[in-house]
Design a protein around this motif. Structure first.
Motif, short mmCIF file in Angstrom:
data_model
loop_
_atom_site.label_atom_id
_atom_site.label_comp_id
_atom_site.label_asym_id
_atom_site.label_seq_id
_atom_site.Cartn_x
_atom_site.Cartn_y
_atom_site.Cartn_z
N ARG A 197 0.84 -1.27 -0.05
CA ARG A 197 0.41 0.24 0.01
C ARG A 197 0.87 1.35 -0.15
N PRO A 198 0.33 2.80 -1.24
CA PRO A 198 1.33 3.60 -1.18
C PRO A 198 1.58 4.42 0.17
N ALA A 199 0.05 4.22 1.11
CA ALA A 199 -0.52 5.03 1.90
C ALA A 199 -0.92 4.44 2.52
N ALA B 253 -4.49 3.80 1.91
CA ALA B 253 -5.01 3.83 0.07
C ALA B 253 -4.21 2.28 -0.09
N TRP B 254 -5.72 2.16 -1.17
CA TRP B 254 -5.03 -0.01 -1.84
C TRP B 254 -3.77 0.34 -2.14
N SER B 255 -3.44 -0.99 -2.08
CA SER B 255 -2.31 -1.83 -3.00
C SER B 255 -3.18 -1.84 -4.79
N ALA B 256 -1.73 -1.89 -5.29
CA ALA B 256 -2.47 -2.84 -6.56
C ALA B 256 -3.41 -3.90 -7.18
N LYS B 257 -2.24 -4.61 -6.11
CA LYS B 257 -3.38 -6.37 -5.90
C LYS B 257 -4.78 -5.82 -5.81
N ARG C 176 0.04 4.33 -9.89
CA ARG C 176 -0.24 5.19 -8.95
C ARG C 176 0.56 4.35 -7.72
N ALA C 177 -0.03 3.09 -7.43
CA ALA C 177 0.02 2.39 -6.20
C ALA C 177 1.95 1.51 -6.59
N LEU C 178 2.35 0.74 -8.12
CA LEU C 178 2.93 0.21 -7.74
C LEU C 178 4.79 1.77 -8.09
N GLU C 179 4.41 3.07 -8.56
CA GLU C 179 5.15 3.90 -8.22
C GLU C 179 4.66 4.89 -6.72
N GLY C 180 4.14 3.76 -5.68
CA GLY C 180 4.74 4.42 -4.01
C GLY C 180 3.71 5.15 -4.27
#
Length: 334
Positions: free
Chosen positions: A211-213, A216-220, A328-332
């Motif tokens: 999770r980037p924050a 916030a949701w993860s990509a999965k 965005r999640a994959l980029e953090g």
């Protein structure tokens, strides 16, 4: 680890891990297969069974020859079998004393429409993937691991190089999408499974689950949301076209789904595949509707009156928004 893995025997878990560890298959000369891919596209577009059978056979044999593994028997059939569990898209079988067989279905079960080319190609590569597990990787079993889906994806993007790298499309609002012609909205819906595949391929589960924050949701989790939202939104469309001025029921919030269904424990490849199949069903339904059906409406407690046309605009916005969220999640970034 998700519950399915926990139910496997220790020997099966070892095979599962071995499969999961192989994430890519490289073809020495993929360009040599591009004419076979184009021929399959043309054959499927013609809706002619004999030419689709021949084209699928040539491509599969081209792949097995390129990988240096034994050929399989290829059989292309008409409409997909279906039951309460859904539709069967493809099947790989091994019978003692016989060459392994790959069966593919070129028409959808309900409307008998020809399957979209990319959907058909993904299914073809999925079944070839099982053959690869047994013959190239020498695995005693073929599991749907993250590695399996990544291998399938790596083959797809060598065979369809025009798909290119993942790019983030501009995120339009639902109101903006309402002004876009229906064919363009349909095109947005059709390409979303491929957009997601390009984004998540090659990433480890730890990256996909990050999770980037806080909050916030993860990509999965976003991919799992795509899967469940598709069932929900397409269900509204089906309710509208089969009932007069129905009430569109909201079964729960997205965050509630993520928590109750434990998205973090899910298998992203399986979630993506389930979403792809559900999206194919949605596209098939929308293509079967006439102009009058697109104007039919239901009533939503918060959004008010919603037509099928409105819902397609809402789904196009939803796709834009959440594809960007995966990136965005994959980029953090939250």
């Amino acid at each position: 680890m998700f519950s399915y893995f926990a139910r496997l025997t220790r020997a099966q878990q070892k095979v599962y891990r071995e499969s999961d560890g192989v994430t890519e298959l490289r073809l020495s000369h993929p360009a040599e297969l591009h004419p076979l891919v184009a021929a399959l596209d043309a054959a499927l577009g013609s809706a002619a069974h004999p030419s689709t059978q021949a084209a699928a056979e040539r491509l599969i044999h081209g792949l097995t020859d390129a990988l240096g593994i034994a050929r399989v028997t290829v059989e292309v059939l008409a409409a997909r079998p279906h039951a309460k569990w859904g539709e069967l898209h493809g099947l790989y079988t091994v019978t003692a004393g016989r060459r392994p067989k790959i069966q593919l279905w070129m028409r959808t079960a309900k409307q008998k429409r020809v399957v979209a080319f990319r959907t058909f190609l993904r299914t073809l590569l999925h079944e070839v993937g099982h053959h690869i597990d047994y013959t190239l990787l020498r695995l005693p079993d073929s599991f749907h691991t993250e590695g399996f889906y990544k291998r399938e994806s790596s083959l797809f993007y060598q065979l369809v190089p025009a798909a290119g790298p993942a790019t983030a499309p501009a995120v339009k609002s639902a109101e903006d999408w309402a002004d876009v012609p229906a064919p363009d909205r349909m095109a947005r819906l059709e390409r979303t499974p491929s957009d997601l595949a390009r984004l998540v391929r090659g990433h480890a589960d730890a990256v996909l689950s990050r999770r980037p924050a806080p909050g916030a949701w993860s990509a999965k989790e976003v991919v799992c949301h795509f899967r469940d939202a598709e069932e929900h939104l397409s269900g509204w469309i089906r309710t509208i076209v089969t009932n007069e001025d129905p009430v569109l029921v909201q079964t729960g919030t997205a965050d509630r789904w993520a928590e109750e269904r434990q998205y973090a424990r899910h298998h992203v490849g399986a979630a993506w595949q389930a979403f792809g199949h559900r999206r194919d069903d949605t596209i098939e339904l929308l293509r079967s509707l006439d102009a009058e059906a697109w104007r039919r409406a239901g009533r939503h407690a918060r959004r008010g009156r919603l037509t099928v046309d409105d819902l397609v605009a809402l789904m196009a916005w939803h796709d834009d928004n959440h594809v960007d969220q995966v990136k965005r999640a994959l980029e953090g970034r939250a």
